[in-house]
Design a protein around this motif. Structure first.
Motif, mmCIF file in Angstrom:
data_model
loop_
_atom_site.group_PDB
_atom_site.id
_atom_site.type_symbol
_atom_site.label_atom_id
_atom_site.label_comp_id
_atom_site.label_asym_id
_atom_site.label_seq_id
_atom_site.Cartn_x
_atom_site.Cartn_y
_atom_site.Cartn_z
ATOM 1 N N GLN A 1 8.617 -14.878 13.254
ATOM 2 C CA GLN A 1 8.048 -15.349 11.998
ATOM 3 C C GLN A 1 7.872 -14.203 11.004
ATOM 4 O OE1 GLN A 1 4.264 -17.356 12.280
ATOM 5 N NE2 GLN A 1 4.519 -18.332 10.289
ATOM 6 N N PHE A 2 7.463 -13.039 11.483
ATOM 7 C CA PHE A 2 7.307 -11.891 10.593
ATOM 8 C C PHE A 2 8.654 -11.453 10.012
ATOM 9 C CE2 PHE A 2 3.064 -10.060 12.389
ATOM 10 C CZ PHE A 2 2.380 -11.080 11.752
ATOM 11 N N LEU A 3 9.725 -11.646 10.761
ATOM 12 C CA LEU A 3 11.050 -11.300 10.251
ATOM 13 C C LEU A 3 11.580 -12.358 9.284
ATOM 14 C CD1 LEU A 3 12.729 -10.143 13.588
ATOM 15 C CD2 LEU A 3 12.143 -8.648 11.677
ATOM 16 N N ALA B 1 0.858 -1.189 0.000
ATOM 17 C CA ALA B 1 0.000 0.000 0.000
ATOM 18 C C ALA B 1 0.889 1.233 0.000
ATOM 19 C CB ALA B 1 -0.911 0.014 1.227
ATOM 20 N N PHE B 2 0.578 2.190 -0.882
ATOM 21 C CA PHE B 2 1.296 3.468 -0.951
ATOM 22 C C PHE B 2 2.801 3.286 -1.149
ATOM 23 C CE2 PHE B 2 -2.447 3.939 1.798
ATOM 24 C CZ PHE B 2 -3.175 4.857 1.054
ATOM 25 N N GLY B 3 3.161 2.236 -1.871
ATOM 26 C CA GLY B 3 4.565 2.018 -2.184
ATOM 27 C C GLY B 3 5.369 1.321 -1.111
ATOM 28 N N ILE B 4 4.716 0.811 -0.061
ATOM 29 C CA ILE B 4 5.435 0.106 1.000
ATOM 30 C C ILE B 4 4.849 -1.292 1.186
ATOM 31 C CG2 ILE B 4 6.029 2.240 2.205
ATOM 32 C CD1 ILE B 4 3.814 1.658 4.193
ATOM 33 N N LYS B 5 5.671 -2.208 1.651
ATOM 34 C CA LYS B 5 5.222 -3.559 1.965
ATOM 35 C C LYS B 5 4.839 -3.610 3.442
ATOM 36 C CE LYS B 5 8.109 -5.711 -1.581
ATOM 37 N NZ LYS B 5 9.173 -6.702 -1.871
ATOM 38 N N VAL B 6 3.788 -4.367 3.748
ATOM 39 C CA VAL B 6 3.287 -4.354 5.123
ATOM 40 C C VAL B 6 2.824 -5.743 5.529
ATOM 41 C CG1 VAL B 6 1.015 -3.626 4.272
ATOM 42 C CG2 VAL B 6 1.577 -3.311 6.682
ATOM 43 N N ILE B 7 3.090 -6.090 6.775
ATOM 44 C CA ILE B 7 2.556 -7.316 7.378
ATOM 45 C C ILE B 7 2.029 -6.970 8.763
ATOM 46 C CG2 ILE B 7 4.655 -8.137 8.515
ATOM 47 C CD1 ILE B 7 2.116 -10.296 6.572
ATOM 48 N N SER B 8 0.911 -7.589 9.123
ATOM 49 C CA SER B 8 0.285 -7.324 10.421
ATOM 50 C C SER B 8 -0.481 -8.556 10.857
ATOM 51 C CB SER B 8 -0.675 -6.131 10.315
ATOM 52 O OG SER B 8 -1.453 -5.987 11.488
ATOM 53 N N LEU B 9 -0.517 -8.770 12.157
ATOM 54 C CA LEU B 9 -1.338 -9.857 12.680
ATOM 55 C C LEU B 9 -2.805 -9.629 12.339
ATOM 56 C CD1 LEU B 9 -1.194 -12.465 14.427
ATOM 57 C CD2 LEU B 9 -1.798 -11.028 16.378
ATOM 58 N N GLY C 1 4.461 -13.812 26.563
ATOM 59 C CA GLY C 1 5.710 -13.443 25.927
ATOM 60 C C GLY C 1 6.257 -14.424 24.911
ATOM 61 N N PRO C 2 6.337 -15.746 25.208
ATOM 62 C CA PRO C 2 6.914 -16.667 24.218
ATOM 63 C C PRO C 2 6.167 -16.668 22.889
ATOM 64 C CG PRO C 2 6.822 -17.699 26.382
ATOM 65 C CD PRO C 2 6.073 -16.402 26.495
ATOM 66 N N ILE C 3 4.842 -16.522 22.921
ATOM 67 C CA ILE C 3 4.070 -16.488 21.685
ATOM 68 C C ILE C 3 4.358 -15.194 20.934
ATOM 69 C CG2 ILE C 3 1.771 -16.570 20.690
ATOM 70 C CD1 ILE C 3 2.672 -19.166 21.954
ATOM 71 N N VAL C 4 4.476 -14.080 21.652
ATOM 72 C CA VAL C 4 4.806 -12.805 21.011
ATOM 73 C C VAL C 4 6.152 -12.916 20.303
ATOM 74 C CG1 VAL C 4 5.304 -10.364 21.434
ATOM 75 C CG2 VAL C 4 3.450 -11.485 22.676
ATOM 76 N N MET C 5 7.123 -13.557 20.966
ATOM 77 C CA MET C 5 8.443 -13.748 20.372
ATOM 78 C C MET C 5 8.340 -14.556 19.081
ATOM 79 S SD MET C 5 11.732 -13.264 20.617
ATOM 80 C CE MET C 5 13.346 -13.967 20.260
ATOM 81 N N LYS C 6 7.531 -15.606 19.079
ATOM 82 C CA LYS C 6 7.391 -16.447 17.893
ATOM 83 C C LYS C 6 6.763 -15.669 16.734
ATOM 84 C CE LYS C 6 7.072 -20.912 20.284
ATOM 85 N NZ LYS C 6 6.205 -22.076 20.590
ATOM 86 N N ILE C 7 5.762 -14.851 17.035
ATOM 87 C CA ILE C 7 5.103 -14.084 15.978
ATOM 88 C C ILE C 7 6.071 -13.087 15.362
ATOM 89 C CG2 ILE C 7 3.281 -12.397 15.510
ATOM 90 C CD1 ILE C 7 1.624 -13.813 17.688
ATOM 91 N N ILE C 8 6.799 -12.363 16.194
ATOM 92 C CA ILE C 8 7.750 -11.367 15.680
ATOM 93 C C ILE C 8 8.840 -12.051 14.869
ATOM 94 C CG2 ILE C 8 9.576 -9.774 16.408
ATOM 95 C CD1 ILE C 8 7.687 -8.787 18.582
#
Length: 387
Positions: free
Chosen positions: A235-237, A204-212, A226-233
């Motif tokens: 995975q997004f990387l 969107a608007f020339g940028i790539k984006v990912i969101s839960l 916390g451990p689930i938050v770590m896994k999501i971040i």
């Protein structure tokens, strides 16, 4: 009036498990009831997978309505999970040990909490894994704030678009796991495709984006530790096909919690931008954010003061709606540059609600020009630090 503990057990005995029909006290689903003198209550609720999750709400509300209760914390545990055995307190030196029978517990009160635990040898802290390098992401920038409501996500989105308009390849990741706002702000809402076991980010608007927000239903609450938050971040990387980027922005949740620590443990963050408002309460919270990044060896690029002033449409004079000087005070106290002051503009809020960020919708507005200046200074600061 009966003692508080007695009133708590009486109130909980009126709460019935919809699945079994038994009250939670008789069924011994409630354990470890503990109270403090100022009315704080904490207990454990054994909740089987087949039990209705609303039982947690029911037991909490039953206790919250009692006179003298100031706070209620319910620890939910699966009854199949092994229960830790509390250690006996060590006897005092030179004291004679007299074996005594355990005191009988009152019916329906659950297990008694141990008053003391025996000292044990200190354990070595778990080793934190070394951050993984992602050269394809370019320079990673965390956009953070000490508290919510300061326009952090708005600044992150518009900063990303300003960098793209400067000819840079830009991606943005929504790390606000508990309140993802980027889908609404960027006007994109679709399940991302998966190709060759990689998630394809939306654009969107020339940028790539990912969101839960692309991956869960809008009304679904994100109740993760916390451990689930770590896994999501992570995975997004790691598992998103970002391609080759020049700048990778991370919209952090407010505060200094799991997401911030997870990000700096998962990869090298090249710099952080701290967003605040002129209000003193916002400045105090933002200061904690600065200190957190400093302690985790993440350089803070500077402070952005949002909602700095409102321009009177009749006279053109600035009106300090939320006070003045907060960003400058924070920058001075931390020895950082104030890299931008963004005026309060109703079109910023409108753009956030309609998916038209102001940098794209109103490129000639004073707010847009201020954000472009922030983008220039961010690039300059990164070039100085990483020549």
């Amino acid at each position: 009036m009966p003692p508080l503990m007695e009133r708590i057990t009486d109130a909980l005995s009126l709460v019935r498990n919809p699945r079994t029909g038994a009250d939670v006290m008789a069924a011994e689903q409630v354990r470890d009831i503990a109270t403090t003198v100022d009315g704080k209550v904490r207990f454990t609720l054994l909740l089987a997978p087949e039990d209705d999750a609303t039982l947690v709400r029911d037991v909490r509300q039953a206790v919250e309505q009692l006179d003298g209760v100031s706070d209620v914390r319910v620890d939910v545990r699966d009854p199949a999970q092994r229960e830790p055995t509390p250690a006996r307190p060590a006897p005092a030196p030179n004291a004679m040990h007299h074996p005594t029978a355990p005191a009988p517990k009152a019916p329906g009160t659950g297990r008694a909490l141990p008053v003391m635990e025996a000292a044990s040898a200190p354990k070595a802290p778990p080793r934190v894994p070394d951050p993984v390098q992602y050269p394809n992401l370019g320079r990673i920038i965390a956009v953070s704030s000490g508290k919510g409501g300061v326009g952090k996500s708005t600044v992150a989105v518009n900063l990303a678009i300003a960098l793209a308009k400067a000819g840079k390849r830009v991606g943005i990741m929504d790390a606000d796991i508990y309140g993802p706002n980027l889908p609404l702000m960027l006007g994109v809402d679709a399940a991302p495709a998966v190709r060759d076991e990689k998630i394809i980010p939306l654009e969107a608007f020339g940028i790539k984006v990912i969101s839960l927000g692309f991956l869960i239903e809008k009304e679904q609450p994100a109740i993760w530790r916390g451990p689930i938050v770590m896994k999501i971040i992570t995975q997004f990387l790691r598992d998103v096909n970002w391609g080759q980027l020049d700048y990778f922005l991370v919209d952090m949740p407010p505060g200094t919690g799991d997401a911030q620590l997870s990000l700096v443990q998962a990869t090298q963050v090249h710099g952080a931008v701290i967003v605040t408002t002129p209000q003193q309460v916002s400045v105090g919270d933002a200061l904690r954010g600065v200190k957190m990044f400093e302690r985790t060896a993440v350089p803070v690029l500077g402070v952005v003061e949002n909602m700095s002033w409102f321009e009177n449409p009749e006279t053109g004079k600035p009106i300090a709606m939320f006070g003045s000087g907060g960003g400058e005070r924070l920058a001075k106290e931390c020895g950082l540059p104030l890299i931008g002051q963004i005026p309060l503009d109703p079109r910023i809020q409108e753009g956030g609600d309609t998916g038209r960020p102001i940098v794209d919708a109103e490129p000639d507005s004073k707010a847009s020009k201020a954000i472009h200046l922030v983008a220039e200074r961010v690039m300059q600061r990164l070039d100085e630090r990483y020549p």
